[in-house]
Design a protein around this motif. Structure first.
Motif, PDB file in Angstrom:
ATOM      1  N   HIS A  10       0.820  -1.216   0.000  1.00 25.16           N
ATOM      2  CA  HIS A  10       0.000   0.000   0.000  1.00 25.16           C
ATOM      3  C   HIS A  10       0.859   1.274   0.000  1.00 25.16           C
ATOM      4  O   HIS A  10       0.327   2.381  -0.117  1.00 25.16           O
ATOM      5  CB  HIS A  10      -0.954   0.023   1.199  1.00 25.16           C
ATOM      6  N   VAL A  11       2.174   1.119   0.099  1.00 27.81           N
ATOM      7  CA  VAL A  11       3.070   2.276   0.072  1.00 27.81           C
ATOM      8  C   VAL A  11       3.540   2.505  -1.364  1.00 27.81           C
ATOM      9  O   VAL A  11       4.058   1.595  -2.015  1.00 27.81           O
ATOM     10  CB  VAL A  11       4.294   2.060   0.992  1.00 27.81           C
ATOM     11  N   THR A  12       3.361   3.714  -1.859  1.00 28.82           N
ATOM     12  CA  THR A  12       3.796   4.066  -3.209  1.00 28.82           C
ATOM     13  C   THR A  12       5.225   4.593  -3.163  1.00 28.82           C
ATOM     14  O   THR A  12       5.524   5.516  -2.410  1.00 28.82           O
ATOM     15  CB  THR A  12       2.880   5.152  -3.816  1.00 28.82           C
ATOM     16  N   GLN A 150      -1.631  12.484  -7.822  1.00 27.08           N
ATOM     17  CA  GLN A 150      -2.214  11.650  -6.783  1.00 27.08           C
ATOM     18  C   GLN A 150      -1.786  12.198  -5.429  1.00 27.08           C
ATOM     19  O   GLN A 150      -0.645  12.632  -5.258  1.00 27.08           O
ATOM     20  CB  GLN A 150      -1.727  10.206  -6.934  1.00 27.08           C
ATOM     21  N   THR A 151      -2.698  12.203  -4.466  1.00 26.78           N
ATOM     22  CA  THR A 151      -2.374  12.758  -3.152  1.00 26.78           C
ATOM     23  C   THR A 151      -2.313  11.654  -2.091  1.00 26.78           C
ATOM     24  O   THR A 151      -2.900  10.583  -2.251  1.00 26.78           O
ATOM     25  CB  THR A 151      -3.402  13.823  -2.726  1.00 26.78           C
ATOM     26  N   PHE A 152      -1.614  11.962  -1.008  1.00 25.89           N
ATOM     27  CA  PHE A 152      -1.369  10.993   0.059  1.00 25.89           C
ATOM     28  C   PHE A 152      -1.460  11.694   1.406  1.00 25.89           C
ATOM     29  O   PHE A 152      -1.185  12.882   1.511  1.00 25.89           O
ATOM     30  CB  PHE A 152       0.025  10.371  -0.082  1.00 25.89           C
ATOM     31  N   TRP A 154       0.540  10.862   3.856  1.00 29.95           N
ATOM     32  CA  TRP A 154       1.941  11.016   4.230  1.00 29.95           C
ATOM     33  C   TRP A 154       2.782  11.040   2.970  1.00 29.95           C
ATOM     34  O   TRP A 154       2.689  10.134   2.142  1.00 29.95           O
ATOM     35  CB  TRP A 154       2.398   9.862   5.124  1.00 29.95           C
ATOM     36  N   VAL A 155       3.608  12.065   2.827  1.00 30.77           N
ATOM     37  CA  VAL A 155       4.544  12.154   1.706  1.00 30.77           C
ATOM     38  C   VAL A 155       5.943  12.313   2.289  1.00 30.77           C
ATOM     39  O   VAL A 155       6.204  13.237   3.057  1.00 30.77           O
ATOM     40  CB  VAL A 155       4.217  13.354   0.783  1.00 30.77           C
ATOM     41  N   MET A 174       1.205  17.008  -3.660  1.00 28.49           N
ATOM     42  CA  MET A 174       0.898  15.603  -3.430  1.00 28.49           C
ATOM     43  C   MET A 174       0.266  15.331  -2.070  1.00 28.49           C
ATOM     44  O   MET A 174      -0.137  14.203  -1.792  1.00 28.49           O
ATOM     45  CB  MET A 174       2.181  14.770  -3.572  1.00 28.49           C
ATOM     46  N   SER A 176      -2.473  15.304   0.858  1.00 27.45           N
ATOM     47  CA  SER A 176      -3.924  15.385   1.059  1.00 27.45           C
ATOM     48  C   SER A 176      -4.238  16.402   2.145  1.00 27.45           C
ATOM     49  O   SER A 176      -3.381  16.758   2.960  1.00 27.45           O
ATOM     50  CB  SER A 176      -4.476  14.015   1.473  1.00 27.45           C
ATOM     51  N   GLY A 179      -2.889  16.129   5.682  1.00 27.75           N
ATOM     52  CA  GLY A 179      -1.755  15.216   5.614  1.00 27.75           C
ATOM     53  C   GLY A 179      -0.460  15.859   6.063  1.00 27.75           C
ATOM     54  O   GLY A 179      -0.428  17.037   6.439  1.00 27.75           O
TER      55      GLY A 179
END
Length: 210
Positions: A10-12, A150-152, A154-155, A174, A176, A179
């Protein structure tokens, strides 16, 4: 690839250029082709120099004057690249001049101002029409055209001291709502100024997120 193999699915994990490429393709609404040889930029520069040489020849310029015009080519290549990475306002002679000073571009300002706005506009036109972009455009176009990556929640960004202004802006797009951004870097190891990195990247990150 090595990091991705060690992290949960699930981690990009991606480079900023990979993120930018996906964002550009989605924002343009079409498949994009990367002009790895930068043919469009080279053609625009050659056309600009041909025009200057033609004008100089018409005005009976000396061979030395024409040779000087031809010598502008390497700096025009850098001008276009640094304008994108710096997100410079190409219509401001003050901003363009400051950028040229920072990167030691030995180019007359009037030559730069005659070339840069049209070249950047042409880059956008070609991308929208045909989907052809350069390596630099992967980062610049999402920022310039306000495309949404795409947003997250945690970046996490490594080597943050070497980010260009365009890369820095892309990372901030990026995140959210609500976030967090985590930047890892050492300002004493900033070594990519020659490639457009902001030597004050760490300071700018802190300022932007204060």
């Amino acid at each position: 690839d090595g990091l991705a193999a060690r992290l949960p699915q699930h981690v990009t994990v991606a480079t900023l250029h990979q993120i930018g490429l996906r964002t550009t393709a989605y924002g343009l609404g079409k498949r994009v082709n990367v002009d790895s040889a930068d043919k469009l930029a080279k053609d625009m520069i050659d056309q600009h120099l041909d025009m200057l040489i033609s004008r100089a020849s018409f005005a009976n310029a000396s061979e030395d004057d024409i040779a000087e015009i031809k010598s502008y080519r390497p700096d025009l290549v850098k001008l276009l690249r640094f304008a994108k990475s710096s997100l410079v306002n190409e219509h401001s002679a003050v901003d363009v001049g400051a950028m040229m000073d920072r990167f030691n571009l030995d180019l007359p300002l009037d030559i730069a101002m005659a070339f840069l706005p049209g070249a950047l506009a042409k880059t956008i036109e070609v991308a929208r029409r045909s989907g052809v972009i350069s390596f630099d455009d992967m980062i610049w176009l999402p920022c310039r055209l306000n495309m949404k990556p795409q947003t997250f929640m945690w970046v996490m960004v490594d080597e943050a001291q070497d980010l260009t202004p365009a890369q820095r802006e892309l990372t901030m797009k990026m995140i959210s709502a609500g976030g967090r951004l985590i930047y890892v870097g050492d300002p004493r190891q900033a070594i990519y100024a020659f490639a457009g990195a902001d030597s004050k990247s760490t300071e700018e990150i802190i300022k932007a997120n204060a």
